[in-house]
Design an enzyme around this catalytic site. Structure first.
Site, mmCIF file in Angstrom:
data_model
loop_
_atom_site.group_PDB
_atom_site.id
_atom_site.type_symbol
_atom_site.label_atom_id
_atom_site.label_comp_id
_atom_site.label_asym_id
_atom_site.label_seq_id
_atom_site.Cartn_x
_atom_site.Cartn_y
_atom_site.Cartn_z
ATOM 1 N N HIS A 146 36.384 37.662 42.822
ATOM 2 C CA HIS A 146 37.606 37.616 42.034
ATOM 3 C C HIS A 146 36.748 38.027 40.511
ATOM 4 O O HIS A 146 35.768 37.125 40.564
ATOM 5 C CB HIS A 146 38.598 36.872 42.265
ATOM 6 C CG HIS A 146 39.583 37.643 41.447
ATOM 7 N ND1 HIS A 146 39.590 36.939 40.044
ATOM 8 C CD2 HIS A 146 41.085 38.689 41.413
ATOM 9 C CE1 HIS A 146 40.838 37.289 39.253
ATOM 10 N NE2 HIS A 146 41.346 38.379 40.176
ATOM 11 N N GLU A 170 39.361 46.312 40.587
ATOM 12 C CA GLU A 170 40.068 45.077 39.674
ATOM 13 C C GLU A 170 39.448 45.046 37.938
ATOM 14 O O GLU A 170 38.427 44.727 37.636
ATOM 15 C CB GLU A 170 40.232 43.941 40.088
ATOM 16 C CG GLU A 170 41.455 43.781 41.093
ATOM 17 C CD GLU A 170 41.587 42.549 41.020
ATOM 18 O OE1 GLU A 170 43.340 42.151 41.109
ATOM 19 O OE2 GLU A 170 41.498 41.433 40.487
HETATM 20 P P1 PGA Z 1 47.135 40.702 37.093
HETATM 21 O O1 PGA Z 1 45.574 39.884 38.370
HETATM 22 O O2 PGA Z 1 48.181 41.750 37.837
HETATM 23 O O3 PGA Z 1 47.691 39.425 36.190
HETATM 24 O O4 PGA Z 1 46.808 41.897 35.828
HETATM 25 C C1 PGA Z 1 45.368 41.042 39.115
HETATM 26 C C2 PGA Z 1 44.674 39.950 38.963
HETATM 27 O O5 PGA Z 1 44.084 38.664 38.683
HETATM 28 O O6 PGA Z 1 43.943 40.006 40.618
#
Ligand code: PGA
Length: 244
Positions: free
Chosen positions: A86, A156
């Site tokens: 992540h 992401e």
């Molecule tokens: P968010 O976070 O939905 O608050 O943008 C996503 C993540 O960090 O996996």
């Protein structure tokens, strides 16, 4: 089509709140996976409509590594998935692609499906390097892995994650950006890993909420969502779960 919705609770909530959440969770059209803090896992294991994920795993199989939790321990705690790489771990804990690769190898040994998180930051995107970053993170993260069919990838983009957006109205990536990145990832995996890569589910994460989830989840390229902020309130998460 059934999509995969992963709640990333990060370092939030309590066991008591987690159990209330689990009780109120509606089994929607989509599959719910909860990436919970380690100490919640035994309590949540009994919840029927949830599949459990951890948010991290040790890069070591076991031994004298104080404070670490191994893939074997996660298996014992009932995890079938685990987030790996992540952006918060890459940024705040300097996690390298090499470590991420070791974590993935350990998880696969215990039949835990890794959710490999990848994504470029704002500066990299502005320099036109987004695809180079995705390619590097995939290449190094999945090094020496012959069968990628058990892997999930979460695209992401760091700039779209709500907690990295310091002020103003939070925004997700645009549909066109999501489609472009997912198609790039899909093509790259197919080129590198052949037919086995077809089974890889590619999720999108970054400010997914009840307002935009329907739109994002209807994209054919998107197999599901990784949800941070909006996964902390069960009403929001239920709304995302039933959307699509
Ligand atoms: P968010 O976070 O939905 O608050 O943008 C996503 C993540 O960090 O996996």
């Amino acid at each position: 089509m059934k999509k995969i919705i992963v709640a990333n609770w990060k370092e939030n909530l309590s066991v008591k709140e987690a159990l209330v959440f689990a009780k109120r969770l509606k089994s929607g059209k989509n599959q719910a996976i909860i990436a919970a803090p380690f100490t919640f896992l035994p309590a949540l294991e009994k919840s029927k409509n949830i599949k459990l994920a951890a948010q991290n795993v040790s890069a070591f199989a076991g031994g004298a590594y104080t404070g670490e939790i191994s893939a074997k321990m996660l298996k014992e705690a009932g995890c079938s998935f685990c987030l790996v790489g992540h952006s918060e771990r890459r940024i705040y804990f300097q996690e390298s692609d090499e470590e991420i690769n070791k974590k993935i190898i350990n998880l696969l040994q215990y039949d835990i499906r890794p959710i490999l998180c990848i994504g470029e930051n704002k500066a990299q995107r502005e320099k036109g390097l987004a695809n180079n970053i995705l390619e590097k993170q995939l290449l190094l993260g999945l090094k020496n892995i012959k069968d990628v069919s058990k892997i999930l990838v979460a695209y992401e983009p760091v700039w779209a994650i709500s907690t990295f957006q310091k002020s103003g109205v939070k925004y997700s990536a645009k549909d066109t950006d999501i489609i472009a990145a997912h198609s790039f990832i899909r093509n790259f995996l197919a080129k590198k890993f052949g037919a086995k890569a077809r089974a890889v589910e590619i999720l999108y994460g970054g400010t997914v909420n009840p307002q935009n989830s329907k739109n994002i989840l209807k994209l054919n390229e998107v197999a599901g969502a990784l949800v941070g902020g909006a996964s902390l309130k069960v009403s929001d998460f239920n709304a995302i779960l039933k959307n699509n």
